[in-house]
Design an enzyme around this catalytic site. Structure first.
Site, PDB file in Angstrom:
ATOM      1  N   LYS A  76       0.866  -1.183   0.000  1.00 24.15           N
ATOM      2  CA  LYS A  76       0.000   0.000   0.000  1.00 24.15           C
ATOM      3  C   LYS A  76       0.899   1.228   0.000  1.00 24.15           C
ATOM      4  CE  LYS A  76      -3.820   2.031   2.735  1.00 24.15           C
ATOM      5  NZ  LYS A  76      -4.696   1.860   3.911  1.00 24.15           N
ATOM      6  N   SER A 151      -9.691   2.127   3.078  1.00 21.62           N
ATOM      7  CA  SER A 151      -8.804   2.897   2.225  1.00 21.62           C
ATOM      8  C   SER A 151      -7.793   2.031   1.473  1.00 21.62           C
ATOM      9  CB  SER A 151      -8.036   3.912   3.084  1.00 21.62           C
ATOM     10  OG  SER A 151      -7.182   3.231   3.999  1.00 21.62           O
ATOM     11  N   SER A 175      -9.947  -0.440   7.181  1.00 23.34           N
ATOM     12  CA  SER A 175      -9.385  -0.305   5.834  1.00 23.34           C
ATOM     13  C   SER A 175      -8.701  -1.531   5.247  1.00 23.34           C
ATOM     14  CB  SER A 175      -8.408   0.858   5.787  1.00 23.34           C
ATOM     15  OG  SER A 175      -9.134   2.045   5.668  1.00 23.34           O
TER      16      SER A 175
END
Ligand code: GLN
Length: 484
Positions: A76, A151, A175
């Site tokens: 990420k 997210s 997330s």
């Protein structure tokens, strides 16, 4: 090759059925063809990946074996990667190339992982749909026009479409789990303090926790073992040995007692999700688990408490982006105040600004007791609810999300509707507990996730239950037809 799990990839690499270079090339080709549509990657590190893959092949040829040797993965874009753009989904960090690696990144590198790139995300990890990225929205591989969740939506979409077999994510209020549920994959948020936050761009420090996202619980166990562990550079990281998560995957779950919180199966839960959970419960009963109803009476206060605590911490964490040291700087500032104001106005997007304003307000003199202190008290009540529940049950099962993936734009004009998406995931963050999401069915074409929440440091138990479930179901091995 892309249909294989990390476990079978490791076996195939060790048996020299294909090389890491071939494997990485295959995934890079898939990224090339799918990324224009999905927008799951912000950066693809093709050259360094192919170089690392060749090195891994040399090691493999010598018979070396480290847990992720030659396995392609992605991070990420919240994890600092030395020499590689780390944008955190923001214009503020559009040009930020860190001079160091996050602990998670260096650990996975030492384990032999080959990093294909950095995945898209909501700006500074604030969002539930991945529509808040400066680099554009990510789309869900399962349904055109649907969000992948957020997210960590880029990671979830990338694994869901098998552009990479596993990714890192972070979870402040859901997330990892919510996008895992929306994209039909498995993800675990570990106990707070289990995975180092060093080099992970901070959103809300008392809630943020990194964790793995992959097709199966077995793969998450392999990845988590490489990510977890004490780090003297993170004072909240816990100095406890990391168990061998894979070793407990064979344990019988006969006699396991699982709690079903009354509050999680109440109004507001989509019918198709409730039905999929009932079917999952029956499967687990066949494996010998028993279910009892439990009460988590303060759960309805979790979302409001979170939306005080998280913005408060974010307003403090994000004050470091001032246009002076690093990050976006406006052109030709008239004076220092103009530099701060314009750099921050230009660098941050709407949602981030909304959170900074909310958080600053909640922390300001006169409001601190009314909001922040109260939210902290609620946080305690929520933790206590779990402590009480774990006196009678080994873990808790419920939905990950109230609905399947919604349409892009559906909640964009209503932040509260967006925030309510995390109603089932936020409590575990407030309490610091480990929680996992695993695929358990479909609502039409869209995947559904079940959530398991455990007591502190029981990641091994959660992973094992999900693994046992994945031995008797095949939701986790389904792929969207377009990416099969
Ligand atoms: N969706 C939640 C938020 O917007 C949680 C985000 C997260 O876990 N990083 O804050």
């Amino acid at each position: 090759m892309h249909k294989q799990t990390i476990s079978s990839i490791r076996r195939a690499l060790a048996a020299r059925e294909y090389s890491s270079a071939e494997l990485c090339q295959h995934f890079l080709d898939r990224i090339d063809s799918a990324n224009p549509e999905l927008n799951a990657f912000i950066t693809v590190t093709r050259e360094s990946a192919l170089a690392a893959a060749s090195q891994a092949d040399e090691q493999l040829a010598k018979g070396a074996s480290s847990p992720l040797l030659g396995v392609p993965l992605a991070h990420k874009d919240i994890f600092c990667t030395r020499g590689v753009l780390t944008s955190c989904g923001s214009r503020m960090l559009e040009n930020f190339v860190p001079p160091y690696d996050a602990t998670v990144v260096s650990r996975m590198q030492s384990a032999g992982a080959v990093i294909l790139g950095k995945t898209n995300m909501d700006e500074f990890a604030m969002g539930s749909s991945n529509e808040n990225s400066f680099f554009g929205a990510v789309t869900n591989p399962w349904g055109e026009g649907r969000v992948p969740g957020g997210s960590s939506g880029g990671s979830a979409a990338a694994v869901g479409a098998r552009l990479v077999p596993g990714c890192t994510g972070t979870d402040t209020g859901g997330s990892i789990r919510q996008p895992a549920a929306f994209c039909g994959i498995t993800g675990i948020k570990p106990t707070y303090g289990r995975v180092s936050r060093y080099g992970m761009v901070a959103f809300a420090s008392s809630l943020d926790q990194g964790g793995p996202m992959a097709a199966t619980a077995e793969d998450c166990a392999t990845l988590l073992a490489c990510m977890a562990g004490h780090d003297p550079r993170d004072s909240t990281s816990i100095d406890e040995p990391v168990p061998d998560y894979s070793a407990s995957l064979g344990d019988s779950i006969n006699g396991l007692k699982i709690g079903l919180p009354k509050q999680y199966f109440a109004a507001g839960l989509d019918d198709t999700i409730a039905a999929a959970l009932q079917a999952a419960i029956s499967e687990l009963e066949k494996l010998g688990a028993s279910f009892v109803e439990v009460e988590l009476p303060n759960q309805h206060l979790a979302v409001p408490a979170y939306y005080i605590v998280a913005p408060a911490e974010c307003s403090s964490n994000l004050s470091r982006f001032d246009g002076v040291r690093y990050g976006h700087r406006c052109d030709d500032p008239a004076d220092l105040e103009d530099l701060y104001k314009r750099s921050r106005s230009e660098g941050f997007g709407h949602e981030v600004k909304r959170r900074i304003l909310l958080g600053t307000y909640a922390l300001s003199t006169g409001y601190y007791d009314a909001y922040y202190l109260k939210a902290q008290k609620i946080r305690n009540l929520i933790s206590r609810d779990f402590t009480t529940a774990f006196e009678t049950v080994d873990m808790i099962l419920g939905p990950t999300t109230p609905t399947p993936a919604f349409e892009l734009g559906a909640n964009s004009s209503d932040p509260v509707a967006m925030y309510l998406n995390d109603i089932y995931t936020i409590p575990a963050n407030l309490a610091g507990l480990p929680a996992l999401s695993a695929p358990c069915g479909f609502s039409g074409e869209l995947p559904i996730g079940l959530q398991l929440v455990g007591n502190y440091f029981t990641e091994n138990k959660l992973l094992n239950v999900a693994h046992q479930y994945q031995q008797v179901t095949d939701w986790h091995s389904q792929l969207p037809a377009r990416f099969a």
